[in-house]
Write a protein that holds these residues in place. Structure first.
Motif, PDB file in Angstrom:
ATOM      1  N   ASN A 147       0.815  -1.097   0.081  1.00  9.84           N
ATOM      2  CA  ASN A 147      -0.220  -0.013  -0.027  1.00  9.84           C
ATOM      3  C   ASN A 147       0.776   1.321  -0.020  1.00  9.84           C
ATOM      4  N   GLU A 148       0.868   1.976  -1.108  1.00  8.21           N
ATOM      5  CA  GLU A 148       1.611   3.116  -1.255  1.00  8.21           C
ATOM      6  C   GLU A 148       1.437   4.434  -0.192  1.00  8.21           C
ATOM      7  N   ARG A 149       0.356   4.293   0.440  1.00  9.56           N
ATOM      8  CA  ARG A 149      -0.454   5.447   1.603  1.00  9.56           C
ATOM      9  C   ARG A 149       0.576   4.987   2.664  1.00  9.56           C
ATOM     10  N   ASP A 150       0.999   3.786   2.904  1.00  6.13           N
ATOM     11  CA  ASP A 150       1.788   3.719   4.033  1.00  6.13           C
ATOM     12  C   ASP A 150       3.126   4.276   4.232  1.00  6.13           C
ATOM     13  N   TYR A 151       3.357   4.957   2.800  1.00  5.06           N
ATOM     14  CA  TYR A 151       4.604   5.803   2.675  1.00  5.06           C
ATOM     15  C   TYR A 151       4.562   7.288   1.890  1.00  5.06           C
ATOM     16  N   VAL A 152       3.738   7.332   1.197  1.00  2.00           N
ATOM     17  CA  VAL A 152       3.330   8.609   0.609  1.00  2.00           C
ATOM     18  C   VAL A 152       1.919   8.692   0.487  1.00  2.00           C
ATOM     19  N   LYS A 153       1.346   9.704   1.022  1.00  2.00           N
ATOM     20  CA  LYS A 153      -0.231   9.851   1.084  1.00  2.00           C
ATOM     21  C   LYS A 153      -0.806  10.461  -0.228  1.00  2.00           C
ATOM     22  N   ASN A 154      -0.209  11.309  -1.180  1.00  2.00           N
ATOM     23  CA  ASN A 154      -0.789  11.690  -2.408  1.00  2.00           C
ATOM     24  C   ASN A 154      -0.182  11.261  -3.536  1.00  2.00           C
ATOM     25  N   LEU A 155       0.275  10.172  -3.634  1.00  3.51           N
ATOM     26  CA  LEU A 155       0.976   9.454  -4.732  1.00  3.51           C
ATOM     27  C   LEU A 155       0.027   9.465  -6.065  1.00  3.51           C
ATOM     28  N   LYS A 156      -1.260   8.869  -5.698  1.00  2.00           N
ATOM     29  CA  LYS A 156      -2.292   8.931  -6.948  1.00  2.00           C
ATOM     30  C   LYS A 156      -2.623  10.126  -7.320  1.00  2.00           C
ATOM     31  N   GLU A 157      -2.640  11.279  -6.443  1.00  2.00           N
ATOM     32  CA  GLU A 157      -3.108  12.571  -6.855  1.00  2.00           C
ATOM     33  C   GLU A 157      -1.898  13.166  -7.729  1.00  2.00           C
ATOM     34  N   LEU A 158      -0.385  12.891  -7.619  1.00  2.00           N
ATOM     35  CA  LEU A 158       0.582  13.106  -8.360  1.00  2.00           C
ATOM     36  C   LEU A 158       0.555  12.660  -9.722  1.00  2.00           C
ATOM     37  N   SER A 159       0.136  11.143  -9.477  1.00  2.00           N
ATOM     38  CA  SER A 159      -0.068  10.691 -10.871  1.00  2.00           C
ATOM     39  C   SER A 159      -1.151  11.159 -11.684  1.00  2.00           C
ATOM     40  N   ASP A 160      -2.142  11.368 -11.136  1.00  2.00           N
ATOM     41  CA  ASP A 160      -3.407  12.146 -12.005  1.00  2.00           C
ATOM     42  C   ASP A 160      -3.092  13.361 -12.504  1.00  2.00           C
ATOM     43  N   LYS A 161      -1.931  14.016 -11.912  1.00  2.00           N
ATOM     44  CA  LYS A 161      -1.183  15.463 -12.597  1.00  2.00           C
ATOM     45  C   LYS A 161      -0.560  15.322 -13.632  1.00  2.00           C
ATOM     46  N   GLY A 162      -0.121  13.850 -14.028  1.00  2.00           N
ATOM     47  CA  GLY A 162       0.714  13.580 -15.059  1.00  2.00           C
ATOM     48  C   GLY A 162       2.210  13.531 -14.727  1.00  2.00           C
ATOM     49  N   ILE A 163       2.629  13.654 -13.170  1.00  3.72           N
ATOM     50  CA  ILE A 163       3.962  13.431 -13.171  1.00  3.72           C
ATOM     51  C   ILE A 163       4.552  12.023 -13.239  1.00  3.72           C
ATOM     52  N   ALA A 164       5.269  11.943 -14.134  1.00  3.35           N
ATOM     53  CA  ALA A 164       5.991  10.752 -14.581  1.00  3.35           C
ATOM     54  C   ALA A 164       6.247   9.512 -13.695  1.00  3.35           C
ATOM     55  N   ALA A 179       5.390   9.418 -10.474  1.00  2.00           N
ATOM     56  CA  ALA A 179       4.229   8.855  -9.587  1.00  2.00           C
ATOM     57  C   ALA A 179       3.462   8.197 -10.516  1.00  2.00           C
ATOM     58  N   LYS A 180       3.407   8.488 -11.776  1.00  2.00           N
ATOM     59  CA  LYS A 180       2.555   7.333 -12.788  1.00  2.00           C
ATOM     60  C   LYS A 180       3.116   6.024 -12.747  1.00  2.00           C
ATOM     61  N   ALA A 181       4.515   5.924 -12.866  1.00  2.00           N
ATOM     62  CA  ALA A 181       5.143   4.795 -13.043  1.00  2.00           C
ATOM     63  C   ALA A 181       5.007   3.845 -11.812  1.00  2.00           C
ATOM     64  N   LEU A 182       5.039   4.553 -10.677  1.00  2.00           N
ATOM     65  CA  LEU A 182       4.916   3.953  -9.572  1.00  2.00           C
ATOM     66  C   LEU A 182       3.533   3.292  -9.113  1.00  2.00           C
ATOM     67  N   ILE A 183       2.505   4.057  -9.504  1.00  5.19           N
ATOM     68  CA  ILE A 183       1.029   3.686  -9.375  1.00  5.19           C
ATOM     69  C   ILE A 183       0.731   2.394 -10.218  1.00  5.19           C
ATOM     70  N   LEU A 184       1.239   2.413 -11.547  1.00  7.08           N
ATOM     71  CA  LEU A 184       1.045   1.471 -12.399  1.00  7.08           C
ATOM     72  C   LEU A 184       1.945   0.077 -12.066  1.00  7.08           C
ATOM     73  N   LEU A 185       3.164   0.234 -11.334  1.00  3.48           N
ATOM     74  CA  LEU A 185       3.909  -0.968 -10.848  1.00  3.48           C
ATOM     75  C   LEU A 185       3.306  -1.441  -9.574  1.00  3.48           C
ATOM     76  N   ILE A 186       2.830  -0.542  -8.732  1.00  7.63           N
ATOM     77  CA  ILE A 186       2.103  -0.934  -7.637  1.00  7.63           C
ATOM     78  C   ILE A 186       0.935  -1.857  -7.896  1.00  7.63           C
ATOM     79  N   GLU A 187       0.154  -1.165  -8.917  1.00 11.73           N
ATOM     80  CA  GLU A 187      -1.240  -2.023  -9.179  1.00 11.73           C
ATOM     81  C   GLU A 187      -0.685  -3.171  -9.796  1.00 11.73           C
ATOM     82  N   ARG A 188       0.396  -3.368 -10.546  1.00  6.87           N
ATOM     83  CA  ARG A 188       0.737  -4.751 -11.400  1.00  6.87           C
ATOM     84  C   ARG A 188       1.156  -5.557 -10.058  1.00  6.87           C
ATOM     85  N   LEU A 189       1.984  -5.198  -9.259  1.00  6.61           N
ATOM     86  CA  LEU A 189       2.232  -6.076  -7.920  1.00  6.61           C
ATOM     87  C   LEU A 189       1.133  -6.541  -7.232  1.00  6.61           C
ATOM     88  N   ASN A 190       0.122  -5.311  -6.813  1.00  5.79           N
ATOM     89  CA  ASN A 190      -1.031  -5.665  -5.985  1.00  5.79           C
ATOM     90  C   ASN A 190      -1.818  -7.006  -6.611  1.00  5.79           C
TER      91      ASN A 190
END
Length: 308
Positions: A161-178, A180-191
């Protein structure tokens, strides 16, 4: 001289679990579709493709972030490769590239990013959780029974769970920050792979955790065991046997050699199982366990005044 105690039988109570196997001695495995759906497989392929495209387009070849994300995705691929065979109850060691993949994964080290980025702890946590999953899968492979029975004794752990480390990673990903987008996708794949691993462990939980095995009274020897039951078994049927003898776990194959109908009001059958291909080490453990139980029972018969 032959070991006469090999055929000595003694009544004991032990945690015991057995399951039917097919005529080739394989576990009757769980249907793959119960562990991973076609939609999930398609989504995993889409995620992997999306991650590769993002890494190629959003990061320069010299980027440290690119190398970290590529390494993490590569390790997820390795986890998926191991998991795919275990879902199908296939020994990955039979693959020609098993040792090569194992050596290559050992080369990956924990990224040194804690002091350089706010997401550093997240990347470290991600790497360590992924490492833990890979080690668990390798343990199941290396500790398998004849490469056909794979045990998963570790308890199911929560998905990363990325929120155990960073609370706003999803928001940063939605803003197009590369990154953050890469981490969200990697976490979704791992999950998703973590969820599938959890299903696999749950499906084979009954053979992996001795605490779930019922304590049963059996007549045991190094040659086999018999028990009373109301369940009817087919003669000469094969089974996998899981038995706890004190601190030792015995896992072996057996064949039903007796299925005798009884007139007892409590039990309908006496079933006898002959051990197949039992190692000398396991046979010795059974004999020592029986001797220990016999001694304990004999001591109970001694009057207390003789013991004091």
């Amino acid at each position: 001289m032959a070991n006469v105690r090999r055929f000595f039988r003694y009544d004991v109570e032990v945690p015991l679990y057995f399951e039917t196997v097919d005529d080739k001695g394989y576990v009757l495995k769980v249907n793959r579709k119960k562990l991973i759906s076609e939609q999930e497989e398609a989504h995993l392929e889409h995620l992997n493709l999306t991650i590769k495209e993002l890494l190629a387009e959003a990061f320069s070849a010299e980027s440290d972030a690119l190398h970290i994300f590529y390494m993490l995705n590569h390790r997820i691929n390795y986890m998926a490769w191991l998991l795919d065979d275990l879902i199908d109850q296939v020994d990955p060691r039979l693959r020609s590239d098993y040792k090569f993949r194992l050596r290559e994964d050992h080369k990956h080290k924990l990224p040194d990013v804690r002091n350089e980025s706010k997401v550093g702890p997240l990347i470290e946590g991600f790497f360590l959780q992924l490492t833990d999953h890979i080690h668990e899968l390798i343990e199941s492979v290396e500790n398998s029974i004849d490469g056909k029975i794979f045990l998963f004794p570790r308890k199911i752990k929560p998905n990363f769970n990325e929120r155990d480390y960073v609370k706003n990673l999803k928001e940063l990903s939605d803003k197009g920050i590369a990154p953050a987008k890469a981490l969200i996708l990697l976490i979704e794949r791992l999950n998703l792979y973590e969820t599938i691993l959890g299903r696999l462990k749950e499906a084979y939980h009954s053979i992996s955790d001795p605490e779930t095995w019922a304590v049963q009274k059996i007549n045991l020897s190094a040659g086999g065991f018999s028990f009373l039951t109301n369940q009817k078994f087919e003669n000469f049927a094969h089974m996998n046997v899981f038995m706890q003898l004190d601190d030792h776990i015995l896992v072996c194959r057996g064949k039903i050699v007796l299925n005798k109908k009884l007139k007892s009001a409590e039990f309908s059958y006496r079933v006898a199982v002959e051990f197949e291909f039992l190692s000398n080490e396991h046979a010795q453990k059974i004999t020592l366990f029986e001797q220990h139980c016999e001694l304990q029972d004999a001591m109970k018969m001694v009057p207390d005044d003789l013991l004091n």
